[in-house]
Design a protein around this motif. Structure first.
Motif, mmCIF file in Angstrom:
data_model
loop_
_atom_site.group_PDB
_atom_site.id
_atom_site.type_symbol
_atom_site.label_atom_id
_atom_site.label_comp_id
_atom_site.label_asym_id
_atom_site.label_seq_id
_atom_site.Cartn_x
_atom_site.Cartn_y
_atom_site.Cartn_z
ATOM 1 N N GLN A 121 0.815 -1.241 -0.288
ATOM 2 C CA GLN A 121 -0.033 0.167 -0.043
ATOM 3 C C GLN A 121 1.108 1.210 -0.211
ATOM 4 O OE1 GLN A 121 -3.130 0.042 3.023
ATOM 5 N NE2 GLN A 121 -2.549 2.337 3.377
ATOM 6 N N PHE A 122 1.811 1.213 0.890
ATOM 7 C CA PHE A 122 2.939 2.290 0.776
ATOM 8 C C PHE A 122 3.672 2.477 -0.421
ATOM 9 C CE2 PHE A 122 2.551 1.731 5.509
ATOM 10 C CZ PHE A 122 2.095 2.996 5.718
ATOM 11 N N VAL A 123 4.096 1.236 -1.122
ATOM 12 C CA VAL A 123 4.737 1.405 -2.089
ATOM 13 C C VAL A 123 3.949 1.893 -3.443
ATOM 14 C CG1 VAL A 123 5.740 -0.140 -4.284
ATOM 15 C CG2 VAL A 123 6.166 -0.691 -1.742
ATOM 16 N N SER A 124 2.776 1.554 -3.318
ATOM 17 C CA SER A 124 1.602 1.877 -4.560
ATOM 18 C C SER A 124 1.452 3.639 -4.481
ATOM 19 C CB SER A 124 0.401 1.442 -4.255
ATOM 20 O OG SER A 124 0.408 0.011 -4.636
ATOM 21 N N ASP A 125 1.534 4.194 -3.150
ATOM 22 C CA ASP A 125 1.584 5.554 -2.919
ATOM 23 C C ASP A 125 2.727 6.072 -2.839
ATOM 24 O OD1 ASP A 125 -1.173 5.080 -2.683
ATOM 25 O OD2 ASP A 125 -1.290 4.883 -0.311
ATOM 26 N N GLU A 126 3.787 5.409 -3.220
ATOM 27 C CA GLU A 126 4.995 5.919 -3.310
ATOM 28 C C GLU A 126 5.769 6.682 -1.874
ATOM 29 O OE1 GLU A 126 5.982 8.517 -6.755
ATOM 30 O OE2 GLU A 126 5.033 7.297 -8.009
ATOM 31 N N GLN A 127 5.185 5.951 -1.039
ATOM 32 C CA GLN A 127 5.653 6.327 0.444
ATOM 33 C C GLN A 127 6.325 5.088 1.237
ATOM 34 O OE1 GLN A 127 1.786 7.666 2.027
ATOM 35 N NE2 GLN A 127 2.282 9.792 1.806
ATOM 36 N N LEU A 128 7.235 4.524 0.542
ATOM 37 C CA LEU A 128 7.867 3.327 1.027
ATOM 38 C C LEU A 128 8.700 3.777 2.234
ATOM 39 C CD1 LEU A 128 8.724 0.491 0.981
ATOM 40 C CD2 LEU A 128 10.696 0.985 -0.368
ATOM 41 N N GLU A 129 9.058 5.001 2.694
ATOM 42 C CA GLU A 129 9.569 5.305 3.740
ATOM 43 C C GLU A 129 8.680 4.908 5.066
ATOM 44 O OE1 GLU A 129 7.896 8.995 2.060
ATOM 45 O OE2 GLU A 129 9.275 7.113 1.502
ATOM 46 N N LEU A 130 7.597 4.990 4.734
ATOM 47 C CA LEU A 130 6.533 4.810 5.988
ATOM 48 C C LEU A 130 6.252 3.309 6.274
ATOM 49 C CD1 LEU A 130 4.015 7.691 5.588
ATOM 50 C CD2 LEU A 130 6.095 7.796 7.106
ATOM 51 N N GLY A 131 6.733 2.634 5.008
ATOM 52 C CA GLY A 131 6.510 1.201 5.189
ATOM 53 C C GLY A 131 7.761 0.212 5.348
ATOM 54 N N ALA A 132 8.833 1.041 5.608
ATOM 55 C CA ALA A 132 10.407 0.493 5.641
ATOM 56 C C ALA A 132 10.328 -0.497 6.678
ATOM 57 C CB ALA A 132 11.441 1.483 5.715
ATOM 58 N N LEU A 133 9.843 -0.406 7.836
ATOM 59 C CA LEU A 133 9.889 -1.044 9.082
ATOM 60 C C LEU A 133 9.207 -2.455 8.834
ATOM 61 C CD1 LEU A 133 10.896 -1.403 11.990
ATOM 62 C CD2 LEU A 133 8.817 -0.281 12.685
ATOM 63 N N PRO A 134 8.051 -2.509 8.338
ATOM 64 C CA PRO A 134 7.431 -3.864 8.204
ATOM 65 C C PRO A 134 8.128 -4.451 7.096
ATOM 66 C CG PRO A 134 5.953 -1.869 7.574
ATOM 67 C CD PRO A 134 6.791 -1.579 8.189
ATOM 68 N N ALA A 135 8.799 -3.627 5.811
ATOM 69 C CA ALA A 135 9.272 -4.521 5.020
ATOM 70 C C ALA A 135 10.528 -5.139 5.383
ATOM 71 C CB ALA A 135 9.582 -3.047 3.846
ATOM 72 N N ILE A 136 11.152 -4.540 6.296
ATOM 73 C CA ILE A 136 12.522 -5.253 7.109
ATOM 74 C C ILE A 136 11.984 -6.267 7.729
ATOM 75 C CG2 ILE A 136 14.331 -4.935 8.698
ATOM 76 C CD1 ILE A 136 14.791 -1.923 8.136
ATOM 77 N N VAL A 137 10.907 -6.316 8.358
ATOM 78 C CA VAL A 137 10.473 -7.296 9.107
ATOM 79 C C VAL A 137 10.329 -8.670 8.038
ATOM 80 C CG1 VAL A 137 8.882 -8.627 10.550
ATOM 81 C CG2 VAL A 137 9.375 -6.317 11.049
ATOM 82 N N ILE A 138 9.630 -8.444 6.830
ATOM 83 C CA ILE A 138 9.406 -9.412 5.793
ATOM 84 C C ILE A 138 10.737 -9.873 5.254
ATOM 85 C CG2 ILE A 138 8.641 -9.803 3.561
ATOM 86 C CD1 ILE A 138 6.424 -7.759 3.998
ATOM 87 N N VAL A 139 12.011 -9.065 5.155
ATOM 88 C CA VAL A 139 12.958 -9.449 4.709
ATOM 89 C C VAL A 139 13.824 -10.171 5.510
ATOM 90 C CG1 VAL A 139 15.124 -8.613 3.782
ATOM 91 C CG2 VAL A 139 13.179 -7.404 3.184
ATOM 92 N N LEU A 140 13.627 -9.975 6.860
ATOM 93 C CA LEU A 140 14.430 -10.482 7.878
ATOM 94 C C LEU A 140 13.694 -12.386 7.957
ATOM 95 C CD1 LEU A 140 15.148 -8.076 10.812
ATOM 96 C CD2 LEU A 140 16.873 -8.811 8.753
ATOM 97 N N VAL A 141 12.447 -12.216 8.040
ATOM 98 C CA VAL A 141 11.716 -13.544 7.849
ATOM 99 C C VAL A 141 12.418 -14.183 6.850
ATOM 100 C CG1 VAL A 141 9.664 -14.650 7.689
ATOM 101 C CG2 VAL A 141 9.984 -12.450 9.438
ATOM 102 N N GLY A 142 12.370 -13.491 5.939
ATOM 103 C CA GLY A 142 12.712 -14.332 4.415
ATOM 104 C C GLY A 142 14.102 -14.938 4.448
ATOM 105 N N LEU A 143 15.156 -14.578 5.370
ATOM 106 C CA LEU A 143 16.305 -15.040 5.278
ATOM 107 C C LEU A 143 16.313 -16.311 5.991
ATOM 108 C CD1 LEU A 143 18.355 -11.574 6.349
ATOM 109 C CD2 LEU A 143 18.249 -12.865 4.067
ATOM 110 N N ILE A 144 15.629 -16.586 6.804
ATOM 111 C CA ILE A 144 15.641 -17.820 7.635
ATOM 112 C C ILE A 144 15.650 -19.059 6.715
ATOM 113 C CG2 ILE A 144 14.492 -19.568 9.188
ATOM 114 C CD1 ILE A 144 13.171 -16.897 10.365
#
Length: 540
Positions: free
Chosen positions: A504-527
């Protein structure tokens, strides 16, 4: 529970998990509606052309990036190789739509790259210079290639490492250079594995929604999404999904053919110790720059930018919605992982009890959903569940009761069922692999002691295969956390997961506000990548 009960249960579960595929095919075969005729006569040929060009472009990039990197890691000695060989896997943990936004933000006209160039050279407008546009089909292919090339890298690296060392040594004695040895020996022997990797890349590209939608590149996946949510035509969406299903079946057939050929071409002695080519001078530095550039562009740069935004906008991102949507993802993923484990144990135990070949069929049927793109699977789930909701409401109205509303499609049941159909294959494969290593004699001893099949499973099998169970549950959990297309189509109203929240933030070009949950997804994906790298190191 008797053996017959286990067999019946396995068939019921298998048919339930294949219901979306059967429903999709049934809906696609119904008479064509005006919406599909309109799409077929106007934009659908363009969508098919864009999809084909995108798949070819991503496959080409993945081949040019993954195969050389795999050969360098398997056959050559390089500084920092110990870190490079696992760092090249990291881009798989990065959602492609996040990478797409990062590079759009960097390379757009107002981004830091073009702004710096204009400042340095005194350019005033875009007409003063040429800079390639990122929001194009080529840009989408580049972004997806940066994320997906590790599929080719992993399989090609394994194939190169398993090749007989005597062939490589013979080429050296005959005066072949490293390039000649690669072209004449290593590449032909690894070709089946490379084709398998490219098939996986093609299927992932076909299923991609976030990046192509953000770049406004119309493909079959976006057509499915727009047809259902824009036109409200389930029939037209099903027909487009059926086209994608045919493409997936073609790719799977190609993958199986390559796997059969690999049994003929693969020739490894297993115990050989490989002394790789020692690269020096300019060749060494070019190899290092090539490999580390893939890691930098595919993972490190996007991840650093995410961390920067997460720190800078931490106060705005750390809010009640972040916790609510994290809890939604955690709850949903946990429920699906638990259900997938139960299904996997029933299917595996059914085959274990009978030992008959036909009992393998339910496992294969239940695993079919994993090959479906998320958007296609979502339409397949919506077809039967929508009909079931209508039937329940009609029955309530006929009985004079209050209509219950959308019991399935309006609740978490639809998205949980969709995830189970798509990712249940991971738990089934993991449990099946681990259970196959348990000696059948333990079953016989348990039966002579009077244990029933359910007791044998819980007291004997489960403790022995707990590592396989954990691996399967983790894989299902992580994939559920990351899934986007199916979540967008199947989620109930006012229900967000971390993936849809970030998008939703990416679509609105506001990834900076969604960066924290994005990091959670990335870290989970590293497992799973950590587990995968450890298994490769132990094997070789």
């Amino acid at each position: 529970m008797k053996r017959t009960s286990w067999t019946v249960s396995s068939w019921v579960l298998a048919l339930l998990l294949t219901l979306p595929i059967m429903a999709l095919i049934y809906e696609a075969l119904l008479p064509t509606e005006d919406v599909f005729r309109h799409l077929w006569g106007s934009v659908l040929p363009t969508y098919i052309s864009n999809t084909f060009r995108l798949v070819v472009g991503v496959m080409l990039f993945s081949f040019l990036a993954g195969v050389p990197a795999a050969w360098l890691m398997a056959m050559c000695e390089l500084p920092s190789k110990r870190y490079l060989q696992w760092a090249l896997i990291l881009p798989l943990a990065m959602p492609s739509y996040i990478v797409a936004f990062v590079y759009t933000d960097l390379l757009d006209f107002s981004g830091p790259v073009q702004s710096t160039l204009r400042h340095w050279f005194g350019w005033q407008s875009a007409s003063d210079y040429y800079f390639p546009a990122i929001r194009t089909l080529g840009g989408a292919a580049l972004v997806l290639g940066l994320v997906l090339f590790p599929y080719v890298y992993l399989l090609a690296r394994t194939a190169f490492m398993e090749q007989s060392l005597s062939l490589v040594q013979s080429s050296r004695l005959l005066g072949c250079s490293p390039w000649q040895s690669f072209k004449r020996i290593s590449l032909p022997l690894a070709r089946p594995a490379i084709v398998v990797g490219l098939s996986l890349v093609a299927m992932e590209t076909l299923a991609e929604f976030g990046t192509v939608n953000f770049f406004a590149v119309n493909t079959l996946t976006t057509a499915v999404y727009d047809t259902w949510l824009g036109y409200g035509s389930l029939n037209a969406a099903a027909k487009i999904s059926a086209i994608m299903l045919l493409v997936v079946m073609l790719l799977l057939s190609l993958e199986r053919m390559s796997r059969k050929r690999q049994q003929v071409f693969q020739k490894s002695l297993g115990q050989e110790q490989h002394s790789g080519y020692v690269l020096t001078g300019l060749t060494k530095w070019c190899a290092l720059v090539f490999c580390w550039s893939l890691v930098l562009l595919g993972f490190l740069l996007p991840f650093v930018i995410l961390c920067y935004h997460a720190i800078r906008y931490f106060d705005k991102a750390w809010n009640s919605r972040f916790f609510e949507y994290s809890l939604n993802s955690l709850l949903l993923s946990s429920v699906v992982a638990g259900l997938a484990l139960m299904v996997a144990l029933v299917l595996a135990m059914s085959h274990r009890l009978t030992g008959k070949t036909y009992t393998q069929i339910p496992k294969r049927l239940a695993s079919m959903g994993y090959a479906l793109p998320g958007a296609v699977l979502a339409i397949g789930v919506l077809v039967p569940l929508t009909s079931l909701d209508f039937a329940i409401n009609d029955a309530a109205l006929w009985l004079g009761l209050a209509e219950p509303g959308l019991v399935f499609t309006g609740t978490m049941a639809a998205i949980a069922f969709g995830y189970l159909v798509r990712f249940g294959a991971m738990a089934i494969g993991s449990v099946e692999s681990s259970l196959g290593k348990v000696s059948p004699s333990l079953d016989m001893v348990s039966q002579t002691m009077g244990y029933r099949p359910s007791a044998i499973m819980m007291k004997v099998h489960v403790p022995l295969i707990r590592k396989g169970i954990l691996a399967g549950v983790l894989l299902v959990f992580i994939e559920c956390m990351k899934e986007l297309p199916a979540a967008l189509l199947l989620r109930p109203f006012n229900f967000q997961t971390l993936a849809t929240y970030v998008y939703q933030f990416v679509s609105d070009e506001q990834l900076e506000l969604g960066a924290l949950p994005a990091i959670v997804i990335v870290l989970v994906g590293l497992i799973p990548l950590i587990f995968l790298n450890r298994s490769l190191e132990q094997t070789h």
